[in-house]
Design a protein around this motif. Structure first.
Motif, PDB file in Angstrom:
ATOM      1  N   PRO A   2       0.732  -1.195  -0.101  1.00 28.36           N
ATOM      2  CA  PRO A   2       0.075   0.157  -0.174  1.00 28.36           C
ATOM      3  C   PRO A   2       0.738   1.225  -0.086  1.00 28.36           C
ATOM      4  CG  PRO A   2      -0.079  -0.985   2.094  1.00 28.36           C
ATOM      5  CD  PRO A   2       0.554  -2.138   1.123  1.00 28.36           C
ATOM      6  N   LEU A   3       2.029   1.280   0.678  1.00 30.81           N
ATOM      7  CA  LEU A   3       2.776   2.407   0.727  1.00 30.81           C
ATOM      8  C   LEU A   3       3.438   2.617  -0.592  1.00 30.81           C
ATOM      9  CD1 LEU A   3       5.025   2.096   3.864  1.00 30.81           C
ATOM     10  CD2 LEU A   3       3.104   3.743   3.427  1.00 30.81           C
ATOM     11  N   ALA A   4       3.819   1.717  -1.547  1.00 32.58           N
ATOM     12  CA  ALA A   4       4.438   1.933  -2.799  1.00 32.58           C
ATOM     13  C   ALA A   4       3.352   2.216  -3.777  1.00 32.58           C
ATOM     14  CB  ALA A   4       4.996   0.537  -3.275  1.00 32.58           C
ATOM     15  N   TYR A   5       2.139   1.833  -3.744  1.00 32.37           N
ATOM     16  CA  TYR A   5       1.078   2.244  -4.361  1.00 32.37           C
ATOM     17  C   TYR A   5       0.656   3.577  -4.210  1.00 32.37           C
ATOM     18  CZ  TYR A   5      -3.848   2.193  -6.156  1.00 32.37           C
ATOM     19  OH  TYR A   5      -4.976   2.667  -6.791  1.00 32.37           O
ATOM     20  N   ARG A   6       0.910   3.901  -2.978  1.00 30.73           N
ATOM     21  CA  ARG A   6       0.196   5.404  -2.643  1.00 30.73           C
ATOM     22  C   ARG A   6       1.470   6.526  -2.903  1.00 30.73           C
ATOM     23  NH1 ARG A   6      -1.046   7.463   3.655  1.00 30.73           N
ATOM     24  NH2 ARG A   6      -1.682   9.521   2.779  1.00 30.73           N
ATOM     25  N   TYR A   7       2.699   6.089  -2.803  1.00 31.58           N
ATOM     26  CA  TYR A   7       3.639   7.316  -2.793  1.00 31.58           C
ATOM     27  C   TYR A   7       4.328   7.413  -4.032  1.00 31.58           C
ATOM     28  CZ  TYR A   7       2.947   8.244   2.326  1.00 31.58           C
ATOM     29  OH  TYR A   7       2.401   8.576   3.326  1.00 31.58           O
ATOM     30  N   LEU A   8       4.501   6.149  -4.834  1.00 28.91           N
ATOM     31  CA  LEU A   8       5.216   5.976  -6.050  1.00 28.91           C
ATOM     32  C   LEU A   8       4.437   6.962  -7.023  1.00 28.91           C
ATOM     33  CD1 LEU A   8       6.404   2.357  -6.497  1.00 28.91           C
ATOM     34  CD2 LEU A   8       7.633   4.661  -5.793  1.00 28.91           C
ATOM     35  N   GLY A   9       3.203   7.314  -6.888  1.00 30.95           N
ATOM     36  CA  GLY A   9       2.606   8.388  -7.881  1.00 30.95           C
ATOM     37  C   GLY A   9       3.096   9.663  -7.543  1.00 30.95           C
ATOM     38  N   TYR A  10       3.753  10.094  -6.590  1.00 32.91           N
ATOM     39  CA  TYR A  10       4.263  11.227  -6.328  1.00 32.91           C
ATOM     40  C   TYR A  10       5.514  11.848  -6.756  1.00 32.91           C
ATOM     41  CZ  TYR A  10       0.231  11.862  -3.240  1.00 32.91           C
ATOM     42  OH  TYR A  10      -1.053  11.938  -2.752  1.00 32.91           O
ATOM     43  N   ILE A  11       5.962  10.638  -7.643  1.00 35.69           N
ATOM     44  CA  ILE A  11       7.464  11.040  -8.053  1.00 35.69           C
ATOM     45  C   ILE A  11       7.618  12.407  -8.794  1.00 35.69           C
ATOM     46  CG2 ILE A  11       9.138  10.253  -9.711  1.00 35.69           C
ATOM     47  CD1 ILE A  11       8.099   7.295  -9.073  1.00 35.69           C
ATOM     48  N   ASP A  12       6.623  12.371  -9.678  1.00 35.50           N
ATOM     49  CA  ASP A  12       6.668  13.979 -10.374  1.00 35.50           C
ATOM     50  C   ASP A  12       6.449  15.190  -9.369  1.00 35.50           C
ATOM     51  OD1 ASP A  12       6.725  12.348 -12.663  1.00 35.50           O
ATOM     52  OD2 ASP A  12       4.651  12.542 -13.177  1.00 35.50           O
ATOM     53  N   ASP A  13       5.680  14.927  -8.440  1.00 36.84           N
ATOM     54  CA  ASP A  13       5.441  16.077  -7.383  1.00 36.84           C
ATOM     55  C   ASP A  13       6.590  16.141  -6.129  1.00 36.84           C
ATOM     56  OD1 ASP A  13       3.101  16.916  -8.651  1.00 36.84           O
ATOM     57  OD2 ASP A  13       2.159  15.584  -7.397  1.00 36.84           O
ATOM     58  N   TRP A  14       7.120  15.069  -5.724  1.00 37.15           N
ATOM     59  CA  TRP A  14       7.988  15.134  -4.623  1.00 37.15           C
ATOM     60  C   TRP A  14       9.491  14.819  -5.208  1.00 37.15           C
ATOM     61  CZ3 TRP A  14       5.374  12.022  -0.276  1.00 37.15           C
ATOM     62  CH2 TRP A  14       4.104  12.755  -0.033  1.00 37.15           C
ATOM     63  N   GLY A  15       9.698  14.419  -6.244  1.00 39.08           N
ATOM     64  CA  GLY A  15      10.955  13.840  -6.806  1.00 39.08           C
ATOM     65  C   GLY A  15      10.963  12.164  -6.387  1.00 39.08           C
ATOM     66  N   LEU A  16      11.990  11.856  -7.302  1.00 41.23           N
ATOM     67  CA  LEU A  16      12.246  10.047  -7.103  1.00 41.23           C
ATOM     68  C   LEU A  16      12.679   9.599  -5.639  1.00 41.23           C
ATOM     69  CD1 LEU A  16      12.227   7.354  -8.322  1.00 41.23           C
ATOM     70  CD2 LEU A  16      14.618   8.088  -9.068  1.00 41.23           C
ATOM     71  N   THR A  17      13.731  10.538  -5.210  1.00 41.78           N
ATOM     72  CA  THR A  17      14.100  10.008  -3.688  1.00 41.78           C
ATOM     73  C   THR A  17      13.148  10.303  -2.551  1.00 41.78           C
ATOM     74  OG1 THR A  17      16.412  11.034  -4.369  1.00 41.78           O
ATOM     75  CG2 THR A  17      16.006  10.533  -1.923  1.00 41.78           C
ATOM     76  N   ALA A  18      12.391  11.289  -2.748  1.00 41.51           N
ATOM     77  CA  ALA A  18      11.337  11.190  -1.519  1.00 41.51           C
ATOM     78  C   ALA A  18      10.154  10.326  -1.668  1.00 41.51           C
ATOM     79  CB  ALA A  18      10.703  12.616  -1.794  1.00 41.51           C
ATOM     80  N   ALA A  19       9.580   9.948  -2.924  1.00 41.71           N
ATOM     81  CA  ALA A  19       8.790   8.863  -3.252  1.00 41.71           C
ATOM     82  C   ALA A  19       9.341   7.606  -2.858  1.00 41.71           C
ATOM     83  CB  ALA A  19       8.495   9.112  -4.832  1.00 41.71           C
ATOM     84  N   VAL A  20      10.550   7.167  -3.231  1.00 41.97           N
ATOM     85  CA  VAL A  20      10.948   5.957  -2.942  1.00 41.97           C
ATOM     86  C   VAL A  20      11.380   5.915  -1.351  1.00 41.97           C
ATOM     87  CG1 VAL A  20      12.916   4.436  -3.227  1.00 41.97           C
ATOM     88  CG2 VAL A  20      12.201   5.598  -5.284  1.00 41.97           C
ATOM     89  N   LEU A  21      11.785   6.619  -0.681  1.00 42.76           N
ATOM     90  CA  LEU A  21      11.787   6.693   0.756  1.00 42.76           C
ATOM     91  C   LEU A  21      10.560   6.507   1.459  1.00 42.76           C
ATOM     92  CD1 LEU A  21      14.925   9.092   1.135  1.00 42.76           C
ATOM     93  CD2 LEU A  21      15.061   6.495   1.377  1.00 42.76           C
ATOM     94  N   SER A  22       9.543   7.325   0.888  1.00 41.48           N
ATOM     95  CA  SER A  22       8.383   7.077   1.539  1.00 41.48           C
ATOM     96  C   SER A  22       7.715   5.903   1.383  1.00 41.48           C
ATOM     97  CB  SER A  22       7.368   8.314   1.080  1.00 41.48           C
ATOM     98  OG  SER A  22       7.914   9.727   1.046  1.00 41.48           O
TER      99      SER A  22
END
Length: 561
Positions: A79-99
């Motif tokens: 669920p975390l990957a499904y939720r936060y990987l969609g924010y790559i464009d908004d947060w950046g790749l590093t923040a989305a992967v760490l989240s």
């Protein structure tokens, strides 16, 4: 034979393969169940001021066996990957992967150490509250640090994300408050006896429980304070918010740790409903820190009260067991005295038969009268010795007869008038230990009274009744003194000195009889009256521990049930 062994080996192999398949299904079920629970908590409480997903994590880590922990990690990654990987464009790749990294994996070494090495659960029905709070605080710091590090890597399209001042402390305090709310309930559910769960579903048990009344009153008081908060101005709001802590404190003082958890949770929920925490304002952070400190110390205080209550109950039980052993020893000693007294009476009977035979065969008839008088004196001495050890009136007709006849005869022979008022046959319903204590105390008091040459009379009163639901018996002995009769008492000095020997006792000090009374959860005392001296004793004949017993001081470990 070889074919049968081959079939057994094949069957065991099939069973093992099926077990392996079912074991992986169990892991898969745990992962799916945790992922579903995580989505439900996050989706339902998305607008809540605190991250309740942290409460779900610590609940699973405390309750789920270690072998299913990898399944928990998988169940949170999805669920975390499904939720936060969609924010790559908004947060950046590093923040989305760490989240997308599961925070539950960071907490696993900490919880494992507390469960395995630190003794968080000393036994199946105990929890060390101090270590539980240490674990909660450490997890809050760990997750807050990880969240702050992840947020610091966010890179928006307009540039790096600038965190507001006080955001790190706000993240920490939010995590700590939600863990304070959830963790104690998880632990209580874990250590609660399974057989006691039935009472939770009994309306009669709930309605008759004193804690239910206090909980209802606390809820009503919190509702009144919450309504007052809505209409109060700025300075009064902070005072009302602190007042929300008082119902929880009252529940803690009266009922200990378990109800203390309800009070703390009620306080947190009420504040969560009336205050908006999203803005990390300095005044709100101060109130949050104060609230977290108060709830923490409240849990420690409640655990200490519960521990002291458990120690009190244990000490009462041990004291009661010791008293039972002492009473049993008292009864055994009295039984031995009774057997000795009966044996002496049998010896007198045997001596009488032997004497008759010897007199008839070897003693001339002219000398038999002198020998008969000597034998009669010996027989009387042995009989008096048997009576002093254990009176025959008590053995044959009960304690009331011994109080009236044996005591009366010993005192009257010493020139002291004696009267007795007892319940009679009702004394037979007393336990053997209580009867022994009453008789021996009465004999000791009579010996003390007779030692005074001014004593001219003794009156004994026995009463039975119930006190606080337990059977009790009261003994009162009054000695009447007359200074003008001292000369008569001195003439009877030798006879009065023999009262103690006739009753099988001795003149005691003022502190000895109260010690015997304490064995029966009672008391005894001497006091001077206008007529002379009075001895009173109150003894319990209950077969259960007395609520008035007190526990001895001992080092406390906050192990709560």
């Amino acid at each position: 034979m070889a074919s049968s062994q081959a079939r057994i080996t094949m069957l065991s192999t099939l069973v093992e393969k099926k077990w392996q398949a079912h074991r992986w299904l169990a892991h898969l079920g745990v992962a799916l169940g945790y992922a579903l629970a995580y989505l439900v908590v996050v989706g339902t409480l998305s607008n809540a001021p605190w991250p309740f997903a942290a409460g779900l994590r610590i609940a699973c880590l405390l309750l789920v066996p270690y072998r299913y922990w990898p399944a928990l990690v998988v169940g949170e990654v999805v669920p975390l990957a499904y939720r936060y990987l969609g924010y790559i464009d908004d947060w950046g790749l590093t923040a989305a992967v760490l989240s997308s990294m599961p925070p539950i994996a960071l907490a696993m070494p900490v919880v494992w150490w507390f469960r395995t090495r630190a003794g968080l659960f000393p036994s199946r029905d105990l929890v060390d509250v101090r270590k539980l709070l240490y674990c909660t605080l450490l997890l809050s710091v760990l997750w807050a640090t990880a969240s702050f590090a992840i947020i610091s890597t966010i890179h928006l399209r307009s540039g790096p994300y600038r965190m507001p001042s006080g955001a790190a402390f706000s993240i920490f305090i939010d995590l700590y408050l939600v863990l304070l709310m959830v963790t104690p309930w998880v632990v209580i559910a874990w250590i609660h006896p399974r057989e006691a769960l039935r009472s939770l579903f009994s309306w009669r048990a709930v309605a008759t429980n004193p804690a239910t009344r206090d909980v209802v009153m606390a809820v009503m008081l919190v509702g009144v304070l919450a309504a007052l908060y809505r209409v109060a101005d700025g300075t009064l709001k902070a005072f009302v918010m602190l007042m929300l802590f008082l119902p929880a404190l009252g529940l803690t003082l009266k009922h200990g740790w378990r109800v203390c958890v309800f009070g703390g949770t009620l306080c947190l929920i009420s504040i969560c409903l009336i205050v908006e925490w999203w803005r990390p304002a300095p005044d709100m952070q101060q109130i949050q820190a104060l609230l977290a400190s108060l709830i923490t110390f409240l849990y420690l205080f409640g655990a200490r009260l519960s521990t002291q209550t458990q120690m009190l109950e244990k000490s009462q039980h041990e004291t009661f067991q010791t008293q039972q052993v002492a009473k049993h020893s008292l009864v055994l000693s009295e039984d031995r005295l009774q057997q000795t007294s009966q044996a002496l009476e049998w010896v007198v009977g045997i001596m009488r038969l032997d004497y008759t035979r010897v007199m008839q065969r070897f003693i001339p008839e002219a000398l038999r009268e002198d020998y008969s008088q000597d034998f009669w004196n010996v027989q009387q001495e042995v009989y008096l010795l048997a009576e002093s050890i254990y009176p025959s009136a008590w053995r044959e007709r009960g304690l009331g007869a011994a109080m009236e006849e044996t005591l009366g005869r010993a005192l009257r022979e010493a020139g002291i008038a004696y009267s007795c008022d007892t319940p009679g046959h009702r004394l037979r319903f007393l336990s053997k230990a209580s009867q022994v204590a009453l008789y021996r105390m009465a004999c000791s008091a009579a010996a003390n009274f007779s030692a005074s040459p001014a004593c001219i009379g003794v009156h004994l009163t026995l009463r039975m009744g119930r006190r606080h639901g337990a059977p009790w018996v009261a003994l009162r002995m009054d000695s009447m003194r007359e200074e003008s009769q001292v000369a008569y008492g001195l003439l009877q000095a030798k006879a009065r000195q023999g009262v103690a020997d006739k009753l099988g006792t001795r003149v005691t000090t003022d502190s000895e009889l109260p010690l015997l009374a304490h064995l029966f959860q009672g008391n005894a005392r001497w006091r001077t009256t206008s007529a002379g001296l009075r001895f009173t004793a109150l003894l319990s004949d209950a077969s259960s521990p007395s609520a008035s017993q007190r526990a001895a001081a001992a080092p406390l470990r906050l192990w709560a049930r």
